[in-house]
Motif scaffolding. Structure first.
Motif, PDB file in Angstrom:
ATOM      1  N   ILE A   1       3.003  10.245  12.450  1.00  0.00           N
ATOM      2  CA  ILE A   1       2.635   9.174  11.511  1.00  0.00           C
ATOM      3  C   ILE A   1       3.059   9.564  10.091  1.00  0.00           C
ATOM      4  CG2 ILE A   1       0.683   7.903  10.502  1.00  0.00           C
ATOM      5  CD1 ILE A   1      -0.611   7.966  13.261  1.00  0.00           C
ATOM      6  N   GLU A   2       2.894  10.815   9.761  1.00  0.00           N
ATOM      7  CA  GLU A   2       3.315  11.277   8.424  1.00  0.00           C
ATOM      8  C   GLU A   2       4.807  11.007   8.227  1.00  0.00           C
ATOM      9  OE1 GLU A   2       4.922  13.503   5.319  1.00  0.00           O
ATOM     10  OE2 GLU A   2       5.324  14.109   7.375  1.00  0.00           O
ATOM     11  N   ALA A   3       5.607  11.307   9.240  1.00  0.00           N
ATOM     12  CA  ALA A   3       7.060  11.102   9.120  1.00  0.00           C
ATOM     13  C   ALA A   3       7.390   9.614   9.007  1.00  0.00           C
ATOM     14  CB  ALA A   3       7.769  11.714  10.330  1.00  0.00           C
ATOM     15  N   ILE A   4       6.737   8.804   9.844  1.00  0.00           N
ATOM     16  CA  ILE A   4       7.019   7.354   9.811  1.00  0.00           C
ATOM     17  C   ILE A   4       6.685   6.781   8.432  1.00  0.00           C
ATOM     18  CG2 ILE A   4       6.239   5.112  10.709  1.00  0.00           C
ATOM     19  CD1 ILE A   4       5.846   6.552  13.447  1.00  0.00           C
ATOM     20  N   MET A   5       5.548   7.192   7.893  1.00  0.00           N
ATOM     21  CA  MET A   5       5.088   6.598   6.644  1.00  0.00           C
ATOM     22  C   MET A   5       5.813   7.129   5.408  1.00  0.00           C
ATOM     23  SD  MET A   5       3.086   4.509   7.930  1.00  0.00           S
ATOM     24  CE  MET A   5       2.026   3.694   6.753  1.00  0.00           C
ATOM     25  N   ASN A   6       6.391   8.292   5.514  1.00  0.00           N
ATOM     26  CA  ASN A   6       6.983   8.896   4.309  1.00  0.00           C
ATOM     27  C   ASN A   6       8.509   8.992   4.317  1.00  0.00           C
ATOM     28  OD1 ASN A   6       4.629   9.580   2.588  1.00  0.00           O
ATOM     29  ND2 ASN A   6       4.000  10.589   4.476  1.00  0.00           N
ATOM     30  N   ARG A   7       9.138   8.625   5.431  1.00  0.00           N
ATOM     31  CA  ARG A   7      10.605   8.569   5.417  1.00  0.00           C
ATOM     32  C   ARG A   7      11.069   7.490   4.439  1.00  0.00           C
ATOM     33  NH1 ARG A   7      13.961   5.112   5.987  1.00  0.00           N
ATOM     34  NH2 ARG A   7      12.216   3.732   6.443  1.00  0.00           N
ATOM     35  N   ARG A   8      12.087   7.776   3.698  1.00  0.00           N
ATOM     36  CA  ARG A   8      12.658   6.779   2.782  1.00  0.00           C
ATOM     37  C   ARG A   8      14.171   6.775   2.942  1.00  0.00           C
ATOM     38  NH1 ARG A   8       8.402   5.743   2.770  1.00  0.00           N
ATOM     39  NH2 ARG A   8       6.709   6.444   1.478  1.00  0.00           N
ATOM     40  N   ALA A   9      14.782   5.646   2.620  1.00  0.00           N
ATOM     41  CA  ALA A   9      16.243   5.618   2.554  1.00  0.00           C
ATOM     42  C   ALA A   9      16.665   6.475   1.360  1.00  0.00           C
ATOM     43  CB  ALA A   9      16.732   4.189   2.396  1.00  0.00           C
ATOM     44  N   ILE A  10      17.521   7.446   1.616  1.00  0.00           N
ATOM     45  CA  ILE A  10      17.951   8.390   0.579  1.00  0.00           C
ATOM     46  C   ILE A  10      19.396   8.074   0.181  1.00  0.00           C
ATOM     47  CG2 ILE A  10      18.425  10.852   0.133  1.00  0.00           C
ATOM     48  CD1 ILE A  10      15.405  10.153   0.257  1.00  0.00           C
ATOM     49  N   ARG A  11      19.607   8.014  -1.141  1.00  0.00           N
ATOM     50  CA  ARG A  11      20.945   7.676  -1.632  1.00  0.00           C
ATOM     51  C   ARG A  11      21.467   8.694  -2.638  1.00  0.00           C
ATOM     52  NH1 ARG A  11      17.878   2.844  -1.097  1.00  0.00           N
ATOM     53  NH2 ARG A  11      18.718   1.493   0.532  1.00  0.00           N
ATOM     54  N   ALA A  12      20.806   9.830  -2.710  1.00  0.00           N
ATOM     55  CA  ALA A  12      21.288  10.947  -3.552  1.00  0.00           C
ATOM     56  C   ALA A  12      21.055  12.238  -2.767  1.00  0.00           C
ATOM     57  CB  ALA A  12      20.527  10.980  -4.872  1.00  0.00           C
TER      58      ALA A  12
ATOM     59  N   ALA B   1       0.807  -1.224   0.000  1.00  0.00           N
ATOM     60  CA  ALA B   1       0.000   0.000   0.000  1.00  0.00           C
ATOM     61  C   ALA B   1       0.839   1.272   0.000  1.00  0.00           C
ATOM     62  CB  ALA B   1      -0.908   0.013   1.200  1.00  0.00           C
ATOM     63  N   ALA B   2       0.370   2.247  -0.723  1.00  0.00           N
ATOM     64  CA  ALA B   2       1.017   3.551  -0.656  1.00  0.00           C
ATOM     65  C   ALA B   2       0.827   4.057   0.764  1.00  0.00           C
ATOM     66  CB  ALA B   2       0.359   4.490  -1.646  1.00  0.00           C
ATOM     67  N   PRO B   3       1.893   4.569   1.391  1.00  0.00           N
ATOM     68  CA  PRO B   3       1.768   4.985   2.779  1.00  0.00           C
ATOM     69  C   PRO B   3       0.712   6.050   2.980  1.00  0.00           C
ATOM     70  CG  PRO B   3       4.038   4.936   2.095  1.00  0.00           C
ATOM     71  CD  PRO B   3       3.214   4.739   0.860  1.00  0.00           C
ATOM     72  N   ALA B   4       0.073   5.973   4.143  1.00  0.00           N
ATOM     73  CA  ALA B   4      -0.931   6.976   4.486  1.00  0.00           C
ATOM     74  C   ALA B   4      -0.263   8.313   4.715  1.00  0.00           C
ATOM     75  CB  ALA B   4      -1.639   6.530   5.748  1.00  0.00           C
ATOM     76  N   GLU B   5      -1.010   9.348   4.551  1.00  0.00           N
ATOM     77  CA  GLU B   5      -0.465  10.695   4.756  1.00  0.00           C
ATOM     78  C   GLU B   5      -0.323  11.020   6.229  1.00  0.00           C
ATOM     79  OE1 GLU B   5       0.710  12.846   2.573  1.00  0.00           O
ATOM     80  OE2 GLU B   5       0.431  11.299   1.065  1.00  0.00           O
TER      81      GLU B   5
ATOM     82  N   ARG C   1       9.286   1.382  -0.621  1.00  0.00           N
ATOM     83  CA  ARG C   1       9.557  -0.047  -0.812  1.00  0.00           C
ATOM     84  C   ARG C   1       8.452  -0.829  -0.107  1.00  0.00           C
ATOM     85  NH1 ARG C   1      16.032  -1.164  -1.053  1.00  0.00           N
ATOM     86  NH2 ARG C   1      16.380   0.291  -2.765  1.00  0.00           N
ATOM     87  N   PRO C   2       7.967  -1.897  -0.743  1.00  0.00           N
ATOM     88  CA  PRO C   2       6.782  -2.586  -0.205  1.00  0.00           C
ATOM     89  C   PRO C   2       6.988  -3.143   1.198  1.00  0.00           C
ATOM     90  CG  PRO C   2       7.750  -3.803  -2.028  1.00  0.00           C
ATOM     91  CD  PRO C   2       8.485  -2.522  -1.947  1.00  0.00           C
ATOM     92  N   ARG C   3       5.924  -3.184   1.937  1.00  0.00           N
ATOM     93  CA  ARG C   3       5.918  -3.794   3.265  1.00  0.00           C
ATOM     94  C   ARG C   3       4.867  -4.893   3.277  1.00  0.00           C
ATOM     95  NH1 ARG C   3       9.908  -0.610   3.476  1.00  0.00           N
ATOM     96  NH2 ARG C   3      10.524   0.391   5.418  1.00  0.00           N
TER      97      ARG C   3
END
Ligand SMILES: Cc1cc2nc3c(=O)[nH]c(=O)nc-3n(C[C@H](O)[C@H](O)[C@H](O)COP(=O)(O)O)c2cc1C
Length: 210
Positions: free
Chosen positions: A36-47, A25-29, A199-201
């Motif tokens: 919750i917004e931060a938890i759901m939208n944080r991503r591993a950043i490589r650039a 699922a696309a993370p909730a807003e 990335r899928p969960r």
């Protein structure tokens, strides 16, 4: 007719719920909830952008780290912040020589910390709880960083190298961890220059026990 419509709507809702149950699922807003917004939208950043992160922000996120829950409040961890470009580049040169394939396969390679202009290293003594404590500390750091507009990437890859490569030893020593502490992970940190897809969960990992 009204009954039929309600039944159809209920069936549709049921199908949707079922379909989403195990989906990534696309993370909730977060519905306006910033945590919750931060938890759901944080991503591993490589650039990352070439902008340096102000030390006050690096200090602030590290402080958020040490406010993590930890067993008996023993605070069995040591946190080091490195924003020295020479340290990062010199160590990455050694890494490149030791891992030429890794670098060849990554056309965007700038440094071994997934191109971040700074990193936070976390070490702990070996005991029953220290890995758990440090894991919680790391997530605090990454969520705090996200809330400040910074990107992060937790990494174990550079750690294996730093803990084992003899040429990396002076760099590890410079981190000045207390005797008996072992480097567990590093977090690359900087201003993000990408917005990766989630990335899928696997939500089937969660079960209620009745
Ligand atoms: C303990 C640990 C080690 C990781 N090591 C690396 C690594 O060496 N290199 C890397 O690019 N990402 C590394 N990651 C990041 C994961 O690949 C990433 O968190 C995962 O794919 C989920 O993506 P997301 O963080 O964007 O949700 C690591 C994450 C953790 C927690």
């Amino acid at each position: 007719m009204k009954k039929l419509l309600i039944s159809c709507a209920a069936l549709f809702a049921l199908v949707l719920t079922g379909a989403c149950k195990n989906a990534s699922a696309a993370p909730a807003e977060g519905d306006g909830n910033p945590v919750i917004e931060a938890i759901m939208n944080r991503r591993a950043i490589r650039a990352y952008k070439d902008t340096a992160v102000p030390r006050e922000l690096l200090q602030q996120v590290a402080e958020c780290g040490v406010w993590a829950p930890n067993a008996m409040n023993a605070q069995n961890w040591a946190v080091r912040i490195v924003d020295d470009a020479k340290y990062i580049n010199d160590l990455s040169e050694i890494y490149k020589k030791a891992n030429p394939r890794m670098v060849e396969n990554d056309p965007n390679f700038k440094n071994m910390f997934r191109n971040a202009p700074a990193f936070i290293a976390v070490a702990a003594p070996e005991n029953q709880f220290s890995a758990i404590d440090c894991g919680l500390l790391g997530e605090n750091i990454m969520l705090a960083a996200y809330s400040l507009g910074l990107g992060t990437c937790c990494m174990a890859g550079p750690v294996m190298f730093m803990n084992t490569n003899p040429q990396a030893a002076p760099f590890l020593k410079k981190l000045d961890f207390p005797e008996g502490y072992r480097l567990l992970y590093v977090i690359g940190i900087g201003y993000p220059d990408e917005s990766p897809e989630p990335r899928p969960r696997d939500l089937s990992k969660i079960k209620f026990v009745d």
